[in-house]
Design an enzyme around this catalytic site. Structure first.
Site, PDB file in Angstrom:
ATOM      1  N   PHE A   1       0.868  -1.181   0.000  1.00 13.22           N
ATOM      2  CA  PHE A   1       0.000   0.000   0.000  1.00 13.22           C
ATOM      3  C   PHE A   1       0.902   1.228   0.000  1.00 13.22           C
ATOM      4  CE2 PHE A   1      -2.376   3.588   1.284  1.00 13.22           C
ATOM      5  CZ  PHE A   1      -3.627   3.391   0.718  1.00 13.22           C
TER       6      PHE A   1
ATOM      7  N   ASP B   1       9.663   2.847   1.585  1.00 14.79           N
ATOM      8  CA  ASP B   1       8.495   3.650   1.920  1.00 14.79           C
ATOM      9  C   ASP B   1       8.282   3.526   3.432  1.00 14.79           C
ATOM     10  OD1 ASP B   1       6.050   4.745   2.484  1.00 14.79           O
ATOM     11  OD2 ASP B   1       5.014   3.877   0.751  1.00 14.79           O
TER      12      ASP B   1
ATOM     13  N   LYS C   1       3.115  11.273   6.874  1.00 12.55           N
ATOM     14  CA  LYS C   1       2.337  11.079   8.107  1.00 12.55           C
ATOM     15  C   LYS C   1       2.892  11.856   9.299  1.00 12.55           C
ATOM     16  CE  LYS C   1       0.350   6.596   6.759  1.00 12.55           C
ATOM     17  NZ  LYS C   1      -1.002   6.914   6.353  1.00 12.55           N
TER      18      LYS C   1
HETATM   19  N1  PMP Z   1       2.791   4.786   1.955  1.00 18.86           N
HETATM   20  C1  PMP Z   1       2.418   4.056   3.007  1.00 18.86           C
HETATM   21  C2  PMP Z   1       3.320   2.965   3.499  1.00 18.86           C
HETATM   22  C3  PMP Z   1       1.209   4.313   3.653  1.00 18.86           C
HETATM   23  O1  PMP Z   1       0.840   3.570   4.708  1.00 18.86           O
HETATM   24  C4  PMP Z   1       0.391   5.359   3.172  1.00 18.86           C
HETATM   25  C5  PMP Z   1      -0.942   5.713   3.832  1.00 18.86           C
HETATM   26  N2  PMP Z   1      -1.559   4.749   4.570  1.00 18.86           N
HETATM   27  C6  PMP Z   1       0.826   6.101   2.073  1.00 18.86           C
HETATM   28  C7  PMP Z   1       2.035   5.792   1.492  1.00 18.86           C
HETATM   29  C8  PMP Z   1      -0.009   7.221   1.506  1.00 18.86           C
HETATM   30  O2  PMP Z   1      -0.024   8.310   2.332  1.00 18.86           O
HETATM   31  P1  PMP Z   1      -1.129   9.466   2.150  1.00 18.86           P
HETATM   32  O3  PMP Z   1      -2.432   8.886   2.621  1.00 18.86           O
HETATM   33  O4  PMP Z   1      -0.641  10.585   3.017  1.00 18.86           O
HETATM   34  O5  PMP Z   1      -1.141   9.804   0.697  1.00 18.86           O
END
Ligand code: PMP
Length: 406
Positions: free
Chosen positions: A145, A230, A259
């Site tokens: 994700f 990530d 985040k």
């Molecule tokens: N990468 C990871 C590992 C995530 O968990 C998330 C959000 N859950 C994102 C990217 C995307 O972040 P955003 O919702 O701020 O676009």
């Protein structure tokens, strides 16, 4: 605050009437928050064990972060990158120091950090590795994700994320998560990067086998391929270290962060790497109106300051042991398996007891906010300011809910 149940239902009805139906929130309407606790519009208190998917690692309204935001709000909030502002340099220097990297590309959301990382990897592939035009490929892991843009959902294998949103961007190869041999077999001369979450959060806090990240690092280095971690959800203290990569003794070429970088106040994300990679971008090739704005930079700098004390990483490490011990005792009592790293847990509830959504609904009735990931798995990711006694209490509530369903 006066108790008025009609207020909760009126507010939910309003949100459902006027909002797109892309979420299915629990029927709790939050009014205020402090530390690990929130209060709803009827005055009920809840222990927040989701922390906005780790965006609230420092808790609700951490005083140092709120002060940094207030101070900046009174002076300057937005300039665009057409001009310099007096906060951005300091933020980027701090983040480079925290990550032991050279350079920072500031963006806003996690998905933007991922998109930016993909662009940087492709540009590096063409300009430095000398891959033929439009041939660059990026390897990703099944169960990933990384966000919600069309490019990102195109390499998801979750039907609810991708079905109905094609056609998708080409150039991605999906391999099983945690399988270094499959990764090795997927690398070709056109591979420019491997993009993975060190722990897959949305998939249910899936921790790969020991040694996997080290093997990813070795394979990417040996094949002139970038390793992009990530750490949008796993990074910035959650797992008991600044980065999950630290726990595994590896240093990726690019960190994708988001985040918690915005302190739960504003969206702040970043790609962080060395000049040999991030330096490929030239003026005009990438940008964002809000990326690196002075308010975001002020809050981001205060976040870096908090992380540099090491206090939050230590809390996640120590309290994570309390959480793991308590959750492991539930295995066989309504819980099939638990995975815990720092203050981050995936709990597989026995599906015979009910869905993860039902368990979360009942947990909310007991004063604990959590969220299911898939099916019967629930995730706990409390703010790192939570106490051992609060963790105990939250697990007591889960125990009671499971006993009631059993
Ligand atoms: N990468 C990871 C590992 C995530 O968990 C998330 C959000 N859950 C994102 C990217 C995307 O972040 P955003 O919702 O701020 O676009």
């Amino acid at each position: 605050m006066a108790t008025d149940p009609t207020r909760t239902s009126a507010l939910i009805a309003q949100a459902e009437r006027y909002g797109a139906h892309n979420y299915e929130p629990l029927p709790v309407v939050i009014y205020s928050g402090e530390g690990a606790w929130v209060v709803d519009v009827e005055g009920r208190r809840y222990l927040d064990c989701l922390a906005a998917y780790s965006a609230l690692n420092f808790g609700h309204r951490h005083p140092a972060l709120v002060a940094a935001a207030h101070h900046q709000l009174d002076r300057l909030t937005l300039t665009s990158r057409a001009f310099h502002n007096d906060r951005l340099g300091e933020f980027m220097e701090g983040l480079a120091r925290l990550t032991h990297k050279d350079m920072v590309l500031p963006m806003n959301t996690g998905a933007e950090a991922v998109e930016s990382g993909i662009k940087v990897a492709r540009a590096w592939g063409y300009r430095t590795k000398r891959v033929a035009t439009d041939r660059a490929r990026i390897i990703v892991a099944a169960g990933n994700f990384h966000g919600r843009t069309t490019t990102i959902v195109g390499f998801s294998n979750d039907p609810s994320a991708r079905d109905g949103f094609g056609p998708f961007t080409p150039g991605f190869d999906v391999v099983p998560f945690g399988d270094a041999e499959a990764l090795a077999a997927a690398i070709t001369p056109d591979t420019v990067a491997v993009l993975i979450e060190p722990i897959q959060g949305e998939a249910g806090v899936i921790i790969p086998p020991d040694g996997y990240l080290a093997e990813v690092r070795r394979l990417t280095a040996d094949n002139d391929v970038l390793f992009i971690a990530d750490e949008v959800q796993s990074g910035l203290g959650r797992t008991g270290a600044t980065f999950e990569c630290d726990n595994c003794g590896v240093v990726p070429d690019l960190y994708l962060l988001g985040k918690a970088l915005g302190g739960g106040i504003v969206p702040v994300s970043a790609v962080v790497g060395d000049a040999g990679v991030l330096g490929v971008l030239q003026p005009g090739e990438h940008g964002s109106t809000f990326g690196g704005n002075p308010l975001a930079a002020a809050v981001g700098s205060a976040v870096v300051d908090l992380l540099e004390t090491g206090e939050f990483q230590a809390r996640a490490r120590d309290l994570g042991e309390v959480l793991a011990r308590r959750l492991e005792s539930l295995v066989g009592h309504g819980v099939q398996a638990v995975r815990v790293r720092g203050l981050w847990a995936g709990i597989d509830i026995d599906p015979a007891l009910g869905s993860g959504h039902l368990v979360c609904q009942q947990l909310a009735d007991h004063g604990v906010l959590a969220k299911e990931t898939h099916g019967s798995t629930i995730r706990l990711a409390p703010p790192l300011v939570i106490t051992a006694a609060e963790i105990d209490w939250a697990v007591d509530q889960l125990e009671e809910v499971l006993a009631g369903l059993g």
